[in-house]
Design an enzyme around this catalytic site. Structure first.
Site, mmCIF file in Angstrom:
data_model
loop_
_atom_site.group_PDB
_atom_site.id
_atom_site.type_symbol
_atom_site.label_atom_id
_atom_site.label_comp_id
_atom_site.label_asym_id
_atom_site.label_seq_id
_atom_site.Cartn_x
_atom_site.Cartn_y
_atom_site.Cartn_z
ATOM 1 N N GLU A 174 -1.283 8.382 -11.665
ATOM 2 C CA GLU A 174 -0.724 7.128 -12.165
ATOM 3 C C GLU A 174 -0.628 7.123 -13.690
ATOM 4 O O GLU A 174 -1.657 7.208 -14.378
ATOM 5 C CB GLU A 174 -1.606 5.981 -11.683
ATOM 6 N N ARG A 195 0.872 -1.208 0.000
ATOM 7 C CA ARG A 195 0.000 0.000 0.000
ATOM 8 C C ARG A 195 0.893 1.238 0.000
ATOM 9 O O ARG A 195 1.207 1.840 1.042
ATOM 10 C CB ARG A 195 -0.914 -0.008 1.217
ATOM 11 N N GLN A 224 -7.180 -8.105 -8.873
ATOM 12 C CA GLN A 224 -7.112 -6.704 -9.296
ATOM 13 C C GLN A 224 -5.658 -6.269 -9.512
ATOM 14 O O GLN A 224 -4.775 -6.580 -8.702
ATOM 15 C CB GLN A 224 -7.758 -5.814 -8.229
ATOM 16 N N ARG A 247 2.800 -6.950 -9.162
ATOM 17 C CA ARG A 247 3.050 -6.421 -7.808
ATOM 18 C C ARG A 247 2.971 -7.501 -6.736
ATOM 19 O O ARG A 247 3.193 -7.238 -5.565
ATOM 20 C CB ARG A 247 2.070 -5.291 -7.493
ATOM 21 N N HIS A 276 1.587 2.758 -10.438
ATOM 22 C CA HIS A 276 0.550 3.187 -9.480
ATOM 23 C C HIS A 276 1.179 4.054 -8.369
ATOM 24 O O HIS A 276 1.181 3.686 -7.184
ATOM 25 C CB HIS A 276 -0.105 1.939 -8.870
#
Ligand code: TA6
Length: 285
Positions: free
Chosen positions: A260, A57, A80, A85, A157
């Site tokens: 992003e 996060r 998602q 990642r 992101h």
């Protein structure tokens, strides 16, 4: 230039200023920290999970081969934002001294088996990070090493750290097509700069202009993009941030904004043997 490695991270810093540095977690090749003169430029949740069990996060999570959650097609079985990642990347070493440049690689053999089987194509990703005095450039090379073509999306992101969400604005997004996930609508972006006074979750498509993040009316970050034409702006605000167990502190939405750079408004088709490349350059102003 200094390159320091631990079992889980790689940190690079400039000889000219060791307090200008980048730290990358090998899990997800997730940039955790980008400091310019010792000042942190990225936002990382105080509850970010860094044990490889979950996406991080904050910092710069990497999105591939799908942005968001697909309900149909070859990526529909992936979580998602895909598997990049969620996978252990390999540190490939230094490629340049000025700017100080390092690379990380990912192939299907490193992707957790359940995720690799959910998207059974051969590929090679090479992620390049170049650090200079006030800029950080991240580049992604996507190679199709399969015998069949496949489609993908990719996005950096980036969680930017800002002084105060109430005085932040994003410029350069006017007159673009917007897919707004909060209002569940599509419209043309207004001329005004984008400000944040509630949850914002929008894809601005085919953004041609340079993008700047301002704080209290002054340029704070410049974002240059090559081959990532879309710009996602996200701030979870109060409700969505409290709904994320790894988002802390609760008021953290006040000091972060995700802007992003990605290629997510359409699928990029990649033929066998072809390579697709894109980059973003963030400059602290
Ligand atoms: O980039 C914006 C977004 O797609 C939002 O919809 C929100 O879901 C955010 O990404 C974070 O997603 P994550 O899967 O990291 O919780």
């Amino acid at each position: 230039m200094a390159i320091e490695q631990t079992d889980t991270t790689v940190t690079i810093s400039l000889d000219s200023d060791p307090s200008t540095s980048v730290t990358v977690l090998l899990h997800g090749a997730n940039v955790l920290s980008w400091k310019v003169g010792g000042v942190e430029k990225l936002w990382l949740s105080e509850k970010a999970i860094l044990d490889s069990s979950k996406a991080v996060r904050g910092g710069i999570p990497l999105v591939f081969p799908v942005f968001g959650k697909a309900t149909e097609g070859p990526t529909a079985a992936l979580p998602q934002h895909g598997f990049a990642r969620l996978s252990p990347w390999e540190f490939l070493g230094k490629t340049e001294s000025s700017p100080l440049t390092v690379q990380f690689g990912l192939g299907p053999e490193s992707v957790p088996a359940a995720l690799a089987s959910a998207w059974p194509y051969d590929f090679t990703l090479v992620y390049t990070i170049a650090l200079s005095e006030t800029s950080l450039k991240t580049s992604m090379s996507v190679e199709n090493t399969s015998t069949t073509a496949w489609d993908f999306q990719v996005l950096f992101h980036t969680y930017f750290r800002i002084p105060d969400v109430s005085t932040v604005a994003v410029t350069g997004l006017a007159d673009t097509v917007v897919k707004d996930k909060v209002s569940k609508s599509e419209y043309t972006a207004a001329a005004a700069d984008v400000t944040i006074a509630a949850e914002v979750d929008r894809v601005y498509e085919n953004v041609a202009a340079p993008v700047t993040i301002t704080s209290a009316g002054k340029p704070f970050f410049a974002l240059e993009r090559t081959n990532v034409d879309d710009v996602v702006v996200w701030n979870p605000w109060t409700k969505a941030s409290t709904n994320m167990g790894d988002f802390a502190p609760a008021e953290g939405y006040q000091t972060m904004i995700c802007v992003e750079a990605g290629s997510v408004s359409k699928w990029n088709a990649l033929q066998p043997g072809s390579i697709w490349e894109a980059s973003q350059t963030m400059t602290a102003l």
